[in-house]
Scaffold this motif. Structure first.
Motif, PDB file in Angstrom:
ATOM      1  N   ALA A  78       0.845  -1.200   0.000  1.00 30.87           N
ATOM      2  CA  ALA A  78       0.000   0.000   0.000  1.00 30.87           C
ATOM      3  C   ALA A  78       0.878   1.247   0.000  1.00 30.87           C
ATOM      4  O   ALA A  78       2.091   1.174   0.216  1.00 30.87           O
ATOM      5  CB  ALA A  78      -0.920   0.007   1.218  1.00 30.87           C
ATOM      6  N   ILE A  79       0.249   2.371  -0.252  1.00 28.92           N
ATOM      7  CA  ILE A  79       0.952   3.655  -0.209  1.00 28.92           C
ATOM      8  C   ILE A  79       0.215   4.572   0.754  1.00 28.92           C
ATOM      9  O   ILE A  79      -1.011   4.746   0.672  1.00 28.92           O
ATOM     10  CB  ILE A  79       1.044   4.298  -1.605  1.00 28.92           C
ATOM     11  N   TYR A  80       0.964   5.149   1.670  1.00 23.84           N
ATOM     12  CA  TYR A  80       0.420   6.009   2.722  1.00 23.84           C
ATOM     13  C   TYR A  80       0.676   7.468   2.372  1.00 23.84           C
ATOM     14  O   TYR A  80       1.792   7.855   2.038  1.00 23.84           O
ATOM     15  CB  TYR A  80       1.078   5.642   4.055  1.00 23.84           C
ATOM     16  N   PHE A  81      -0.385   8.280   2.453  1.00 21.63           N
ATOM     17  CA  PHE A  81      -0.293   9.721   2.219  1.00 21.63           C
ATOM     18  C   PHE A  81      -0.523  10.433   3.551  1.00 21.63           C
ATOM     19  O   PHE A  81      -1.657  10.516   4.026  1.00 21.63           O
ATOM     20  CB  PHE A  81      -1.331  10.161   1.190  1.00 21.63           C
ATOM     21  N   PHE A  90       3.156   6.298  11.209  1.00 17.50           N
ATOM     22  CA  PHE A  90       2.058   7.236  10.976  1.00 17.50           C
ATOM     23  C   PHE A  90       2.306   8.497  11.809  1.00 17.50           C
ATOM     24  O   PHE A  90       2.633   8.407  12.994  1.00 17.50           O
ATOM     25  CB  PHE A  90       0.716   6.617  11.356  1.00 17.50           C
ATOM     26  N   ASN A  91       2.128   9.645  11.194  1.00 15.69           N
ATOM     27  CA  ASN A  91       2.389  10.903  11.897  1.00 15.69           C
ATOM     28  C   ASN A  91       1.204  11.364  12.746  1.00 15.69           C
ATOM     29  O   ASN A  91       1.277  12.392  13.419  1.00 15.69           O
ATOM     30  CB  ASN A  91       2.747  12.005  10.890  1.00 15.69           C
ATOM     31  N   TYR A  92       0.127  10.585  12.732  1.00 12.19           N
ATOM     32  CA  TYR A  92      -1.125  11.009  13.366  1.00 12.19           C
ATOM     33  C   TYR A  92      -2.026   9.775  13.388  1.00 12.19           C
ATOM     34  O   TYR A  92      -1.987   8.986  12.442  1.00 12.19           O
ATOM     35  CB  TYR A  92      -1.734  12.115  12.494  1.00 12.19           C
ATOM     36  N   PRO A  93      -2.802   9.544  14.441  1.00 15.00           N
ATOM     37  CA  PRO A  93      -3.604   8.311  14.484  1.00 15.00           C
ATOM     38  C   PRO A  93      -4.979   8.414  13.825  1.00 15.00           C
ATOM     39  O   PRO A  93      -5.717   7.434  13.798  1.00 15.00           O
ATOM     40  CB  PRO A  93      -3.752   8.065  15.985  1.00 15.00           C
ATOM     41  N   TYR A  94      -5.326   9.612  13.310  1.00 13.12           N
ATOM     42  CA  TYR A  94      -6.674   9.827  12.783  1.00 13.12           C
ATOM     43  C   TYR A  94      -6.671  10.057  11.273  1.00 13.12           C
ATOM     44  O   TYR A  94      -5.774  10.706  10.727  1.00 13.12           O
ATOM     45  CB  TYR A  94      -7.324  11.039  13.460  1.00 13.12           C
ATOM     46  N   VAL A 121      -9.679   5.939  13.296  1.00  9.23           N
ATOM     47  CA  VAL A 121      -8.637   5.806  14.318  1.00  9.23           C
ATOM     48  C   VAL A 121      -7.893   4.494  14.117  1.00  9.23           C
ATOM     49  O   VAL A 121      -8.506   3.452  13.913  1.00  9.23           O
ATOM     50  CB  VAL A 121      -9.233   5.822  15.748  1.00  9.23           C
ATOM     51  N   LEU A 122      -6.569   4.559  14.171  1.00  4.89           N
ATOM     52  CA  LEU A 122      -5.765   3.344  14.231  1.00  4.89           C
ATOM     53  C   LEU A 122      -4.890   3.425  15.467  1.00  4.89           C
ATOM     54  O   LEU A 122      -4.388   4.489  15.821  1.00  4.89           O
ATOM     55  CB  LEU A 122      -4.932   3.161  12.967  1.00  4.89           C
ATOM     56  N   ARG A 123      -4.730   2.316  16.145  1.00  2.00           N
ATOM     57  CA  ARG A 123      -3.953   2.300  17.378  1.00  2.00           C
ATOM     58  C   ARG A 123      -3.522   0.875  17.700  1.00  2.00           C
ATOM     59  O   ARG A 123      -4.005  -0.079  17.099  1.00  2.00           O
ATOM     60  CB  ARG A 123      -4.764   2.873  18.536  1.00  2.00           C
TER      61      ARG A 123
END
Length: 286
Positions: A18-21, A143-147, A166-168
């Motif tokens: 996958a690619i994360y933005f 991830f720079n942020y969980p939301y 939300v990911l955690r």
């Protein structure tokens, strides 16, 4: 995976398949390329509408978006993304103000709705608070942020995308940097179990959960659990947590895979989109 030109210029990071933005805006995400969970679920109801329908902003959608922003992401993000109107929304001044705010990409609600949302935030259970608001060391540091994290991946030559609420890390003593849980916040009429399960069936939330799970698996994570935090929109703003079964999510992905194959067939002109997925002539059954 080859990214469309409209996405190439945005900062991105390869995670597994996958690619994360990290910084893509909601407007670019929603208006840009890629097949979302909501579109493929709409396709499962009516193929034609998934391709042709232009969804309009409604008071319910605006309220849900504003509630999500404040309750999940917090005051700072709420102030950036939401504007509140005082008094009647039908006055000339407020109509002009609404148009100005919407042109700036803001979600516009009334001050009464804002008070309701703040009451909802104050009424969250401790368990819901814990799930929705991870601290800095409670989510993967890639991830720079969980939301609202945007992931893109490819399935059967179709570009798919997701933005998770939300990911955690799981709330347990066991630590594995590749194991996560996903949490989705829903406003609803009732959190009574039977009523919310009916909502899951009606709005195909099981397919949404399966879609999100697949996306983060493509990024190399083990999705241990998927939770819905559901909250009523009227006092006493009751809220309850619902845990999805893995068997239901696995079955949901099988259905999504079938729908994606049909979507590709329509997209490539091999078949015509059906209307509410029934024949053009339907016998009336009273």
């Amino acid at each position: 995976m080859i990214l469309p030109e409209t996405l190439e210029s945005h900062d991105h990071l390869v995670l597994g398949n996958a690619i994360y933005f990290p910084d893509i805006s909601n407007q670019i995400y929603h208006d840009g390329p890629g097949l979302s969970s909501s579109t493929i679920r709409r396709f499962g109801v009516s193929q034609l509408h998934a391709f042709e329908e232009e969804l309009e902003s409604t008071p319910a959608l605006r309220f849900g978006s504003a509630a999500h922003t404040l309750i999940v992401e917090g005051e700072s993000q709420f102030n950036k993304e939401v504007a509140c109107l005082s008094g009647s929304p039908y006055t000339k001044a407020n109509k002009e103000l609404r148009a100005e705010y919407e042109n700036r990409g803001l979600t516009v609600i009334t001050d009464t709705e804002e008070q309701t949302i703040r009451g909802m935030k104050e009424s969250l259970s401790p368990e819901a608070e814990k799930l929705l608001h991870p601290s800095e060391n409670e989510y993967p540091d890639c991830f720079n942020y969980p939301y609202e994290r945007a992931l893109y991946w490819e399935h059967n030559e179709l570009l798919c995308k997701v933005k998770a609420d939300v990911l955690r890390y799981p709330i347990s003593n066991t630590f594995d940097p590749k194991s996560i849980i996903l949490v989705d916040y829903k406003t609803t009429q009732s959190v009574e179990p039977k009523a919310f399960v009916n909502s899951v069936k009606k709005y195909q939330y099981d397919l949404q959960a399966a879609w999100y799970k697949k996306a983060f698996e493509q990024a190399g994570f083990n999705v241990v659990d998927f939770f819905f935090v559901a909250q009523e929109k009227k006092k006493p703003y009751a809220n309850k947590i619902y845990l999805m079964k893995h068997a239901d999510m696995n079955a949901g992905w099988l259905e999504l895979d079938r729908l994606l194959n049909e979507y590709k067939s329509v997209l490539n002109g091999k078949s015509k989109p059906s209307v509410y997925n029934t024949p053009n002539v339907v016998q009336v059954e009273l």
